[in-house]
Design a protein around this motif. Structure first.
Motif, mmCIF file in Angstrom:
data_model
loop_
_atom_site.group_PDB
_atom_site.id
_atom_site.type_symbol
_atom_site.label_atom_id
_atom_site.label_comp_id
_atom_site.label_asym_id
_atom_site.label_seq_id
_atom_site.Cartn_x
_atom_site.Cartn_y
_atom_site.Cartn_z
ATOM 1 N N UNK A 1 6.214 -14.975 -3.531
ATOM 2 C CA UNK A 1 7.066 -15.976 -4.038
ATOM 3 C C UNK A 1 6.809 -17.047 -3.279
ATOM 4 N N UNK A 2 7.055 -18.204 -3.671
ATOM 5 C CA UNK A 2 7.018 -19.550 -2.988
ATOM 6 C C UNK A 2 8.145 -20.023 -2.505
ATOM 7 N N UNK B 1 9.984 -12.941 -6.790
ATOM 8 C CA UNK B 1 9.538 -13.496 -7.795
ATOM 9 C C UNK B 1 10.253 -12.748 -9.075
ATOM 10 N N UNK B 2 10.746 -11.443 -9.062
ATOM 11 C CA UNK B 2 11.229 -10.725 -10.094
ATOM 12 C C UNK B 2 12.625 -10.720 -10.138
ATOM 13 N N UNK B 3 13.284 -11.618 -9.393
ATOM 14 C CA UNK B 3 14.811 -11.807 -9.439
ATOM 15 C C UNK B 3 14.822 -12.960 -10.743
ATOM 16 N N UNK B 4 13.830 -13.714 -10.998
ATOM 17 C CA UNK B 4 13.870 -14.588 -11.772
ATOM 18 C C UNK B 4 13.092 -14.250 -13.073
ATOM 19 N N UNK B 5 11.963 -13.610 -13.171
ATOM 20 C CA UNK B 5 11.234 -13.236 -14.195
ATOM 21 C C UNK B 5 10.908 -11.914 -14.315
ATOM 22 N N UNK B 6 10.660 -11.480 -15.631
ATOM 23 C CA UNK B 6 10.626 -9.936 -15.904
ATOM 24 C C UNK B 6 9.121 -9.630 -15.648
#
Length: 185
Positions: free
Chosen positions: A7-8, A13-18
């Motif tokens: 994550x940047x 990352x996977x809190x926002x995207x599947x």
């Protein structure tokens, strides 16, 4: 096959995207960070974050360098500096370890009479005082926050091209325009 992700921003990352969805063909804008370019400094991976106007270490995003002159696109390490392009036409040499800027150059002041420079993208130095800079032609966008600085200026849109700049004498030496079906893409 995706091997890993980083994550940047300050959330996984996977809190926002599947993780089961292929996002490559999808529009995920607006981006929180908009990472653009990866580069190495002393074997450590860094990334430019356009929306946040900075560059960060991929393994420690709290180690960051602010790029105040604009939204960065590319970073090209040369000696002790990393040279950044910003989409609004700046070239900035920075020591990312210290955060000290060196030799800021507004390319808009070098090439003033022909039109809008376009999105300022890639940079590659030939030597300390000479650099190739890539531009893509401006195209319509529904994301007006990104392009407010070019709207309604009345200038011609220059084509996508690579320009050679003499940085010491602040002049454009030559350029190679790209024309055709994919121009500005």
């Amino acid at each position: 096959e995706m091997l890993d992700t980083w994550s940047v921003v300050d959330k996984p990352v996977w809190d926002t995207y599947d993780p089961e969805v292929d996002y490559r063909p999808l529009d995920t804008k607006p981006h929180e960070a908009h990472p653009n370019h990866l580069y190495f400094v002393d074997d450590e991976l860094w990334v430019t974050r356009c929306q946040l106007q900075d560059t960060v270490k991929v393994q420690d995003i709290h180690c960051r360098t602010n790029i105040a002159v604009g939204r960065p696109h590319d970073g090209n390490p040369v000696g002790d500096l990393v040279w950044f392009t910003t989409i609004n036409g700046n070239l900035m040499g920075m020591n990312v370890k210290t955060g000290i800027a060196d030799r800021p150059i507004d390319l808009n002041t070098i090439d003033t009479n022909r039109g809008q420079l376009g999105w300022c993208r890639g940079v590659r130095h030939i030597d300390d005082d000479t650099a190739l800079v890539a531009f893509s032609q401006f195209r319509p966008s529904k994301h007006k926050d990104f392009i407010h600085w070019i709207m309604g200026d009345g200038k011609n849109r220059l084509p996508s091209r690579i320009s050679l700049f003499d940085l010491k004498n602040r002049r454009m030496v030559e350029e190679m325009p790209f024309k055709g079906k994919l121009e500005g893409a």
